[in-house]
Scaffold this motif. Sequence first.
Motif, PDB file in Angstrom:
ATOM      1  N   PRO A  11      34.319  37.410  50.262  1.00 39.31           N
ATOM      2  CA  PRO A  11      34.627  37.794  48.886  1.00 39.31           C
ATOM      3  C   PRO A  11      35.794  38.776  48.853  1.00 39.31           C
ATOM      4  N   ALA A  13      37.505  39.483  45.576  1.00 40.07           N
ATOM      5  CA  ALA A  13      37.914  39.475  44.167  1.00 40.07           C
ATOM      6  C   ALA A  13      37.696  40.820  43.487  1.00 40.07           C
ATOM      7  N   GLY A  14      37.316  41.823  44.277  1.00 36.90           N
ATOM      8  CA  GLY A  14      37.077  43.151  43.697  1.00 36.90           C
ATOM      9  C   GLY A  14      38.383  43.790  43.231  1.00 36.90           C
ATOM     10  N   GLY A  16      39.427  46.914  43.829  1.00 37.00           N
ATOM     11  CA  GLY A  16      40.031  47.842  44.793  1.00 37.00           C
ATOM     12  C   GLY A  16      40.459  49.157  44.163  1.00 37.00           C
ATOM     13  N   THR A  17      39.624  49.681  43.277  1.00 35.66           N
ATOM     14  CA  THR A  17      40.024  50.883  42.527  1.00 35.66           C
ATOM     15  C   THR A  17      40.239  52.109  43.418  1.00 35.66           C
ATOM     16  N   ARG A  18      39.566  52.117  44.585  1.00 31.57           N
ATOM     17  CA  ARG A  18      39.700  53.306  45.441  1.00 31.57           C
ATOM     18  C   ARG A  18      41.083  53.427  46.077  1.00 31.57           C
ATOM     19  N   LYS A  28      43.679  44.672  47.819  1.00 21.51           N
ATOM     20  CA  LYS A  28      43.346  45.688  48.837  1.00 21.51           C
ATOM     21  C   LYS A  28      43.162  45.036  50.203  1.00 21.51           C
ATOM     22  N   GLN A 104      36.982  33.944  41.216  1.00 19.86           N
ATOM     23  CA  GLN A 104      35.953  34.589  40.392  1.00 19.86           C
ATOM     24  C   GLN A 104      36.720  35.101  39.175  1.00 19.86           C
ATOM     25  N   ALA A 107      35.517  40.246  37.659  1.00 18.87           N
ATOM     26  CA  ALA A 107      34.857  40.978  38.754  1.00 18.87           C
ATOM     27  C   ALA A 107      33.492  41.495  38.290  1.00 18.87           C
ATOM     28  N   GLY A 109      30.789  41.617  40.152  1.00 19.79           N
ATOM     29  CA  GLY A 109      29.991  42.150  41.251  1.00 19.79           C
ATOM     30  C   GLY A 109      29.962  41.209  42.446  1.00 19.79           C
ATOM     31  N   ASP A 132      35.543  45.256  53.820  1.00 15.49           N
ATOM     32  CA  ASP A 132      35.488  46.719  53.875  1.00 15.49           C
ATOM     33  C   ASP A 132      35.125  47.244  55.257  1.00 15.49           C
TER      34      ASP A 132
HETATM   35  P1  UTP Z   1      33.734  46.842  46.817  1.00 19.45           P
HETATM   36  O1  UTP Z   1      33.075  47.537  45.713  1.00 19.45           O
HETATM   37  O2  UTP Z   1      33.865  47.509  48.123  1.00 19.45           O
HETATM   38  O3  UTP Z   1      35.228  46.391  46.460  1.00 19.45           O
HETATM   39  O4  UTP Z   1      33.074  45.398  46.984  1.00 19.45           O
HETATM   40  P2  UTP Z   1      36.121  46.692  45.244  1.00 19.45           P
HETATM   41  O5  UTP Z   1      35.371  46.557  43.975  1.00 19.45           O
HETATM   42  O6  UTP Z   1      37.300  45.806  45.418  1.00 19.45           O
HETATM   43  O7  UTP Z   1      36.619  48.163  45.547  1.00 19.45           O
HETATM   44  P3  UTP Z   1      36.486  49.530  44.738  1.00 19.45           P
HETATM   45  O8  UTP Z   1      35.045  49.920  44.867  1.00 19.45           O
HETATM   46  O9  UTP Z   1      36.921  49.251  43.329  1.00 19.45           O
HETATM   47  O10 UTP Z   1      37.434  50.432  45.458  1.00 19.45           O
HETATM   48  C1  UTP Z   1      32.724  44.826  48.234  1.00 19.45           C
HETATM   49  C2  UTP Z   1      33.362  43.470  48.405  1.00 19.45           C
HETATM   50  O11 UTP Z   1      33.010  42.586  47.370  1.00 19.45           O
HETATM   51  C3  UTP Z   1      34.142  42.014  46.751  1.00 19.45           C
HETATM   52  C4  UTP Z   1      35.286  42.969  47.038  1.00 19.45           C
HETATM   53  O12 UTP Z   1      36.512  42.286  47.046  1.00 19.45           O
HETATM   54  C5  UTP Z   1      34.898  43.516  48.406  1.00 19.45           C
HETATM   55  O13 UTP Z   1      35.333  42.673  49.434  1.00 19.45           O
HETATM   56  N1  UTP Z   1      33.879  41.858  45.301  1.00 19.45           N
HETATM   57  C6  UTP Z   1      33.354  42.897  44.595  1.00 19.45           C
HETATM   58  C7  UTP Z   1      34.166  40.664  44.693  1.00 19.45           C
HETATM   59  O14 UTP Z   1      34.650  39.707  45.322  1.00 19.45           O
HETATM   60  N2  UTP Z   1      33.917  40.535  43.353  1.00 19.45           N
HETATM   61  C8  UTP Z   1      33.396  41.542  42.618  1.00 19.45           C
HETATM   62  O15 UTP Z   1      33.187  41.355  41.409  1.00 19.45           O
HETATM   63  C9  UTP Z   1      33.129  42.756  43.258  1.00 19.45           C
END
Ligand code: UTP
Length: 297
Positions: A11, A13-14, A16-18, A28, A104, A107, A109, A132
């Motif tokens: 996965p 699709a997050g 990557g706000t950090r 990210k 996706q 985002a 989750g 991660d």
């Molecule tokens: P994280 O919470 O670590 O990733 O999700 P994030 O949301 O990209 O980063 P922050 O917290 O905003 O910095 C763990 C994994 O799940 C994926 C992310 O890409 C990461 O590999 N993920 C998370 C998805 O694919 N879709 C989502 O809706 C959320």
Amino acid sequence: MGKKVTKAIIPAAGLGTRFLPATKAMPKEMLPILNKPTIQYIVEEAVESGIEDIIIVTGKGKRAIEDHFDNNFELEDNLFKKEKYELLEEVRASSKVEIHYIRQKEAKGLGHAIWCARKFIGNEPFAVLLGDDIVQSKKPCLRQLIEQYDQSQASIIGVQQVPEEETHRYGIIDPSSKIGKRYRVKSFVEKPKKGTAPSSLAILGRYILTPEIFPFLGQHNIGKGGEIQLTDAIQQLNGIQNVFAYEFEGRRYDVGEMLGFIRTTMEFALENQKYGPEVEIMMTELLSNRKIMSYES
Ligand code: UTP
């Protein structure tokens, strides 16, 4: 003979706000540790573990991931003509694997991202690797879990001990019994509040799951942080069939948050054959310069 684990979901699709603002226009997963994007370490682990088909779940602004694992004829031709064969090999290495993509759209989750790949997986056991965590080990981390799966045909989740004060950042297991490095699990808890974690055994981005998880993910239950959580569906799955945890062997690098990312970069640089010795001198110099400066001020 049960079914083999040949498919993996990564996965990505997050949001990557950090790592904002770096991740405003760049995924990210493309942030490099030295000269390799983090997602390439993950793909390499999957391939070394015997995975044949990889599906990456992407979202808005993630085009660079697809380009990275594609051929780039112009670049390859240029490197060939300039006789930069070593670089050419490295560039080609990232396009050798068969990778599929699915989007996706929102985002919602990690659990939702996995659910998006259900048609690709079908009725087979499958692996999940999160970008991660990079794991360096003699036997690839995912391979260790696949071997466990082959023995039991049951879902198995990779865990390691983390410091107690950090348990609130992870999915944590409540173990009931242990044989070797393998645990039976009473419950899986996503990001327990400080001081309430049932153990310090954290889920660290490597999973083997049976397809029976999909109906639970399909319920789209909203969990911690307003997101559809994979850990919640694993907890439900554990109610109808055994889900084990396995304490894998290996050094795990947390590249999903800033300090972990900086530390990993420094460690990899120090260990690097070509740059390591100079990096060590550089770091020593930087530290002694800081000391001198603090004496002067
Ligand atoms: P994280 O919470 O670590 O990733 O999700 P994030 O949301 O990209 O980063 P922050 O917290 O905003 O910095 C763990 C994994 O799940 C994926 C992310 O890409 C990461 O590999 N993920 C998370 C998805 O694919 N879709 C989502 O809706 C959320």
